[in-house]
Design a protein around this motif. Structure first.
Motif, PDB file in Angstrom:
ATOM      1  N   LYS A  94       0.855  -1.188   0.000  1.00 37.66           N
ATOM      2  CA  LYS A  94       0.000   0.000   0.000  1.00 37.66           C
ATOM      3  C   LYS A  94       0.893   1.242   0.000  1.00 37.66           C
ATOM      4  O   LYS A  94       1.765   1.382   0.860  1.00 37.66           O
ATOM      5  CB  LYS A  94      -0.905   0.018   1.235  1.00 37.66           C
ATOM      6  CG  LYS A  94      -1.849   1.204   1.263  1.00 37.66           C
ATOM      7  CD  LYS A  94      -2.689   1.232   2.527  1.00 37.66           C
ATOM      8  CE  LYS A  94      -3.584   2.471   2.528  1.00 37.66           C
ATOM      9  NZ  LYS A  94      -4.361   2.579   3.778  1.00 37.66           N
ATOM     10  N   THR A 142      -3.258   0.113  -3.406  1.00 40.25           N
ATOM     11  CA  THR A 142      -2.840  -1.146  -2.797  1.00 40.25           C
ATOM     12  C   THR A 142      -2.545  -2.101  -3.939  1.00 40.25           C
ATOM     13  O   THR A 142      -3.466  -2.673  -4.526  1.00 40.25           O
ATOM     14  CB  THR A 142      -3.934  -1.724  -1.886  1.00 40.25           C
ATOM     15  OG1 THR A 142      -4.286  -0.734  -0.919  1.00 40.25           O
ATOM     16  CG2 THR A 142      -3.443  -2.973  -1.167  1.00 40.25           C
ATOM     17  N   GLU A 202      -8.881  -1.263  -1.646  1.00 40.50           N
ATOM     18  CA  GLU A 202      -7.769  -0.695  -0.882  1.00 40.50           C
ATOM     19  C   GLU A 202      -7.622  -1.417   0.447  1.00 40.50           C
ATOM     20  O   GLU A 202      -8.622  -1.744   1.106  1.00 40.50           O
ATOM     21  CB  GLU A 202      -8.046   0.798  -0.632  1.00 40.50           C
ATOM     22  CG  GLU A 202      -6.957   1.491   0.162  1.00 40.50           C
ATOM     23  CD  GLU A 202      -7.329   2.929   0.539  1.00 40.50           C
ATOM     24  OE1 GLU A 202      -8.160   3.536  -0.164  1.00 40.50           O
ATOM     25  OE2 GLU A 202      -6.798   3.409   1.553  1.00 40.50           O
ATOM     26  N   TYR A 203      -6.415  -1.651   0.856  1.00 44.85           N
ATOM     27  CA  TYR A 203      -6.157  -2.262   2.156  1.00 44.85           C
ATOM     28  C   TYR A 203      -6.256  -1.202   3.250  1.00 44.85           C
ATOM     29  O   TYR A 203      -5.692  -0.125   3.128  1.00 44.85           O
ATOM     30  CB  TYR A 203      -4.762  -2.902   2.158  1.00 44.85           C
ATOM     31  CG  TYR A 203      -4.284  -3.297   3.540  1.00 44.85           C
ATOM     32  CD1 TYR A 203      -4.847  -4.369   4.217  1.00 44.85           C
ATOM     33  CD2 TYR A 203      -3.276  -2.563   4.167  1.00 44.85           C
ATOM     34  CE1 TYR A 203      -4.422  -4.709   5.492  1.00 44.85           C
ATOM     35  CE2 TYR A 203      -2.835  -2.900   5.438  1.00 44.85           C
ATOM     36  CZ  TYR A 203      -3.411  -3.968   6.094  1.00 44.85           C
ATOM     37  OH  TYR A 203      -3.005  -4.285   7.351  1.00 44.85           O
ATOM     38  N   ASN A 204      -6.980  -1.514   4.314  1.00 41.39           N
ATOM     39  CA  ASN A 204      -7.040  -0.667   5.501  1.00 41.39           C
ATOM     40  C   ASN A 204      -7.383   0.803   5.142  1.00 41.39           C
ATOM     41  O   ASN A 204      -6.629   1.730   5.452  1.00 41.39           O
ATOM     42  CB  ASN A 204      -5.682  -0.724   6.206  1.00 41.39           C
ATOM     43  CG  ASN A 204      -5.755  -0.275   7.665  1.00 41.39           C
ATOM     44  OD1 ASN A 204      -4.784   0.150   8.233  1.00 41.39           O
ATOM     45  ND2 ASN A 204      -6.921  -0.331   8.263  1.00 41.39           N
TER      46      ASN A 204
END
Lengths: 418, 156
Positions: free
Chosen positions: A162, A197, A222-224
């Motif tokens: 990311k 990401t 998207e991560y987190n």
């Protein structure tokens, strides 16, 4: 007689001069030798600017720094920054004091294949508010960046994880102490995906000028991600490219393009951006223009999708303190099938002294969601407290679309720490 | 005879004064010469060639991260309020130390490590002598016996 005396004088003079220079040299040698004895006690291996605590060398471990395989201490870098922010609006919004950002980032340069970067951020903690019953709110914690760089050779690099999307410099360098204004221009953040990401391939065209080209892609979500109170929408499936024409001490310019599919609707956003920054002796001048074409094919944009989006957002909003904002955002995604976001800003900073800086910015932005545009100007000052950071005081005023035109004062304390 | 002797004595005194005066001037110019030259140093054998101002700038702006032999380059800086750092910043970059510090902060935020800071010139010499790939700058010519060599002499 005089000739004889002159010759004698010249010889004596040269002799004295030579003796004096020898004495100076000897003295220098003695000082060097003397200082050699004290070197280990004097040695301060602070690895970064203003750092007060770091590794202390000693004479029993010289190999720590002389052998590369033991050189791990030099391969890691730990930094961070903090931004607290008080807004005192002159319109009908509420005043508030927030811990806006508390960020720590760690980078490692171990070898060609292992170059991790982690940035963890705690943000959005409300400490005080003039709104009744909403004095305090806990912040959120996310990984803003989490990637590894694989250095194929001196020119080529692959980044996996990311990372920040290379769309304009502000998105890459957004830490409060590194940018000039408390309020970030809408141009630099609103109309594209700020995070990726996935994968990025970067190629250095000219290391001296800093010229490079990057291609990146995100497959999926998207991560987190940050909550929708922080960003207007979420994305999945992104592709983009960035050409940094020059990036050095005097200037920076880039042309960027990004294609992104919005997660909560069938909107597709194609963004073009151009940025130019001049770093002059006492002035910095910074400008960015951006244009985002929003499209939505009628086949994709059907009632079912709209209903699904509303349901999903409703579920989230019931659990969230940001429900109003989320509803606004959901409406935003559903309303603008076709249209464009875009605008630009021109910002200048004057370095009056090492302590005092003054800045101003004008911005224009057109919002597809409201179908109208707005503009604002910002003026402010930054007082540099040395290693203790900065204090910003600024005033913003505008007209037109509310998202860009909000009026008021902002006061911020921000600092880097290492 | 007495007059001639007296004249000789006067001339001798005058010559002594002239010699002392010239010596002082020579010494002062020598000392000023030392203060006005900056030496960029590295470990002996770490770098193949001499460096000019532009090369030094590229190294400190972190544009060159490894040298021609594949060695990782570690630029060394003095503290931001050190007078020599101020002279170095102006001479090489025509910028204030604060402006350069902003540049390195931006590099750090992008994961590029800024120059290592050492508290004194002696510490710079020791660091450079021990770490292959480190380069630093000092105001006094290092000893020939030390494990460092001069990459560049820069007149301030």
């Amino acid at each position: 007689m005089i000739s004889l005396l002159s010759k004698f004088g010249l010889i004596a003079c040269l002799s004295v001069s030579f003796s004096a220079q020898s004495a100076v040299h000897n003295l220098q040698n003695k000082q060097d030798k003397g200082s050699d004895k004290n070197l280990t006690s004097n040695l301060d291996t602070n690895t970064k600017e203003n750092s007060q605590s770091s590794i202390q060398n000693n004479s029993t471990q010289p190999e720590l720094f002389s052998q590369e395989q033991d050189d791990y201490a030099h391969d890691w870098d730990v930094s961070g920054y903090i931004k607290t922010f008080a807004s005192l609006p002159t319109d009908n919004r509420h005043s508030k004091l927030e811990l806006d950002d508390l960020s720590i980032y760690v980078s490692g340069n171990i070898n060609r294949w292992l170059n991790p970067f982690v940035e963890a951020e705690y943000f959005g903690a409300r400490l005080l508010s003039s709104q009744k019953g909403k004095n305090f709110k806990n912040g959120k914690f996310i990984f803003e960046r989490l990637y590894n760089d694989f250095k194929i050779n001196n020119e080529d690099r692959i980044r996996l994880g990311k990372f920040l999307a290379p769309v304009g410099y502000w998105n890459l360098i957004h830490a409060a102490p590194l940018v000039w204004t408390v309020n970030r221009p809408l141009t630099s953040t609103y109309s594209y995906s700020n995070y990726i990401t996935g994968l990025e391939y970067g190629h250095t065209l000219n290391s001296m000028s800093g010229s490079r080209i990057d291609f990146y892609a995100q497959f999926g979500n998207e991560y987190n991600p940050k909550p929708l109170s922080e960003h207007p929408r979420r994305y999945k499936n992104i592709a983009g490219a960035s050409w940094t024409i020059i990036d050095d001490l005097d200037s920076r310019s880039s042309i960027d393009v990004q294609y992104a599919k919005v997660k909560t609707s069938q909107n597709k956003r194609l963004t073009f951006s151009f940025q130019k920054i001049w770093y002059l002796q006492t002035w910095d001048i910074d400008t960015q223009i951006i244009y985002t074409k929003i499209t939505n094919t009628s086949d994709d944009y059907n009632t079912e999708n709209v209903v699904n989006s509303i349901n999903k957002i409703s579920q989230i909003s019931n659990k969230s303190e940001f429900s109003n904002l989320i509803n606004i955002n959901s409406n935003e995604e559903i309303q603008h099938e076709n249209g464009w976001d875009g605008g630009g800003y021109l910002q200048a900073r004057y370095r009056y002294s090492s302590k005092w800086n003054f800045y101003g910015r004008g911005e224009y932005f057109h919002l597809a969601i409201e179908g109208k545009s707005g503009q604002n100007f910002v003026i402010g000052t930054r007082y540099h407290l040395g290693k203790w950071g900065n204090i910003n005081v600024e005033f913003k005023s505008g007209s037109g679309a509310q998202k860009i035109a909000a009026d008021g004062f902002s006061i911020s304390y921000n600092a880097m720490f290492r | 005879m007495a007059l001639a002797f007296h004249t000789m004595q006067c001339l001798g005194d005058m010559m002594k004064k002239i010699i002392i005066l010239i010596s002082i001037i020579v010494l002062m110019s020598s000392a000023v010469g030392h203060a006005e030259t900056l030496y960029v140093i590295a470990q002996k054998g770490a770098f193949v060639s001499q460096k000019n101002k532009n090369d030094i700038a590229d190294l400190y702006l972190l544009k060159l991260k490894i040298n021609s032999t594949g060695l990782k380059i570690i630029p060394i800086n003095l503290p931001i309020n050190h007078p020599l750092r101020s002279k170095f910043s102006q001479s090489i970059f025509n910028r204030s130390p604060e402006a350069l510090s902003e540049y390195w902060d931006r590099m750090s935020f992008r994961g590029i490590r800024p120059p290592v800071v050492q508290r004194s010139e002696q510490a710079v010499i020791l660091f450079v002598s021990r770490v292959k790939g480190a380069i630093g700058y000092v105001s006094q010519k290092p000893l020939r016996t030390s494990n460092v060599e001069i990459l560049s002499e820069i007149s301030l």
